[in-house]
Design a protein around this motif. Structure first.
Motif, PDB file in Angstrom:
ATOM      1  N   GLU A   1      44.054  24.945 -38.106  1.00  0.00           N
ATOM      2  CA  GLU A   1      43.555  24.177 -36.859  1.00  0.00           C
ATOM      3  C   GLU A   1      43.330  25.788 -35.918  1.00  0.00           C
ATOM      4  O   GLU A   1      42.898  26.708 -35.297  1.00  0.00           O
TER       5      GLU A   1
ATOM      6  N   SER B   1      50.404  23.597 -31.519  1.00  0.00           N
ATOM      7  CA  SER B   1      48.625  22.482 -32.284  1.00  0.00           C
ATOM      8  C   SER B   1      49.279  20.173 -32.780  1.00  0.00           C
ATOM      9  O   SER B   1      48.363  19.735 -32.316  1.00  0.00           O
ATOM     10  N   GLU B   2      50.335  20.448 -32.764  1.00  0.00           N
ATOM     11  CA  GLU B   2      51.107  19.234 -33.371  1.00  0.00           C
ATOM     12  C   GLU B   2      51.399  18.494 -31.841  1.00  0.00           C
ATOM     13  O   GLU B   2      50.545  17.447 -31.837  1.00  0.00           O
TER      14      GLU B   2
ATOM     15  N   ARG C   1      48.822  18.835 -29.248  1.00  0.00           N
ATOM     16  CA  ARG C   1      47.435  18.975 -27.986  1.00  0.00           C
ATOM     17  C   ARG C   1      46.951  17.621 -29.439  1.00  0.00           C
ATOM     18  O   ARG C   1      45.799  16.668 -28.712  1.00  0.00           O
ATOM     19  N   LYS C   2      47.024  17.354 -31.100  1.00  0.00           N
ATOM     20  CA  LYS C   2      46.835  16.158 -31.288  1.00  0.00           C
ATOM     21  C   LYS C   2      46.936  15.755 -30.560  1.00  0.00           C
ATOM     22  O   LYS C   2      46.478  14.262 -30.939  1.00  0.00           O
ATOM     23  N   GLU C   3      47.965  14.953 -30.199  1.00  0.00           N
ATOM     24  CA  GLU C   3      48.669  13.547 -30.245  1.00  0.00           C
ATOM     25  C   GLU C   3      48.223  13.060 -28.513  1.00  0.00           C
ATOM     26  O   GLU C   3      47.711  11.833 -28.383  1.00  0.00           O
TER      27      GLU C   3
ATOM     28  N   VAL D   1      44.875  13.998 -27.572  1.00  0.00           N
ATOM     29  CA  VAL D   1      43.386  13.428 -28.235  1.00  0.00           C
ATOM     30  C   VAL D   1      43.712  12.573 -28.564  1.00  0.00           C
ATOM     31  O   VAL D   1      42.779  11.677 -28.522  1.00  0.00           O
ATOM     32  N   SER D   2      44.191  12.362 -29.322  1.00  0.00           N
ATOM     33  CA  SER D   2      44.963  10.784 -29.788  1.00  0.00           C
ATOM     34  C   SER D   2      44.928   9.585 -28.914  1.00  0.00           C
ATOM     35  O   SER D   2      44.803   8.661 -28.878  1.00  0.00           O
TER      36      SER D   2
END
Length: 309
Positions: free
Chosen positions: A177, A263-264, A266-268, A270-271
């Motif tokens: 990513e 990055s982690e 950001r994924k949260e 987005v989810s």
């Protein structure tokens, strides 16, 4: 064995002999925005010099901009280019160069070596990249978040007439990513990567001996450093309490660790998770981490410029 030197009007005679992998990378980097991943000591600067020669030969009235994170690196690349290229009009510009003089030197030279903060500040003062036919981003793995490389690349792609980007790094990231973010931020179209184990690279790998020399920081630096570390340590403790870090020990946390946490998070988001506070916290930690790096590598003036932005 007869050594075959590069024959080019902008390269000094009998100066360099390209290795096969360098030839291949140069041939592919002259017509597309390229990220070059090559282990340290295998000639990334020579590749950059050859691509620069090609661009200046193709666009003789244009300029080349070579960006490096620190002044010593910029000076080092300048020396290499001076040794290789048959071009006199080269200059190093940093925050130590007075603003008025920087404008004059920019106009007078064909190849400019600079720190990204200097160029970013000059862009705010009206510097145009319209006539730059190549920008080289050294240590381009830094092109994440709000690092100066990101804004410069964006401005360049908007304004340059004959645009080309060359990113150089020995270690982009193990996180796909982050690599994707680097490529997106630098508008990369092609990746040329070599490792120590590639057949065409292996013969040139040399063992590296590292001698660590500890240098004491000036007294006034230490008090500033302690204050920044104190604030950063508190933010790391919060991230640790939230489960994003295993430790808040400054000696065990680096920029890459924080980028992976970012990055982690950001994924949260987005989810669908409400992790905006955490995102703000890690962004602040990254800024403080960068502030420490500036203080230790470039000094108080660079830190002041960064904090004033």
């Amino acid at each position: 064995m007869i050594k075959m030197y590069v024959d080019h009007p902008l390269v000094k005679p009998e100066t360099i002999s390209l290795r096969k992998y360098q030839e291949c990378i140069v041939s592919r980097a002259i017509d597309a925005n390229t990220l070059v991943v090559l282990p340290t000591g295998l000639g990334k600067t020579i590749i950059a010099a050859m691509v620069s020669a090609y661009r200046l030969h193709k666009f003789p009235d244009s300029k080349i901009l070579f960006l490096a994170p620190t002044r010593p690196l910029a000076v080092q690349h300048h020396k290499t280019f001076k040794r290789i290229l048959n071009i006199e009009d080269m200059v190093v510009l940093t925050g130590m160069t007075p603003v008025g003089e920087r404008e004059k030197l920019w106009n007078e030279n064909r190849i400019i070596f600079a720190t990204p903060q200097t160029i970013e500040n000059d862009l705010l003062r009206g510097l145009s990249l319209e006539n730059v036919s190549l920008i080289i981003f050294d240590e381009c793995h830094r092109a994440v978040g709000n690092y100066s490389y990101v804004n410069i690349a964006r401005e360049y792609m908007k304004t340059a007439r004959n645009k080309l980007i060359l990113g150089l790094t020995a270690s982009p990231s193990s996180d796909n990513e982050i690599v994707n973010e680097i490529c997106s931020n630098l508008f990369i179209e092609r990746i040329e990567a070599k490792t120590d184990h590639d057949i065409d690279v292996k013969p040139y790998i040399q063992s590296v001996k590292i001698d660590w020399v500890k240098v004491e920081l000036p007294h006034e630096f230490i008090s500033v450093k302690k204050k920044i570390e104190e604030i950063l340590r508190e933010e790391l403790r919060e991230l640790k309490s939230m489960g994003y870090l295993e430790t808040s020990d400054l000696t065990k946390i680096n920029k890459r660790t924080l980028l992976e946490v970012q990055s982690e998070i950001r994924k949260e988001i987005v989810s669908g998770l409400d992790s905006y506070q955490q995102a703000s916290l890690v962004a602040s930690a990254l800024k403080l981490n960068h502030a420490l790096e500036l203080l230790e590598t470039q000094g108080i003036s660079s830190l002041d410029n960064y904090l004033e932005r």
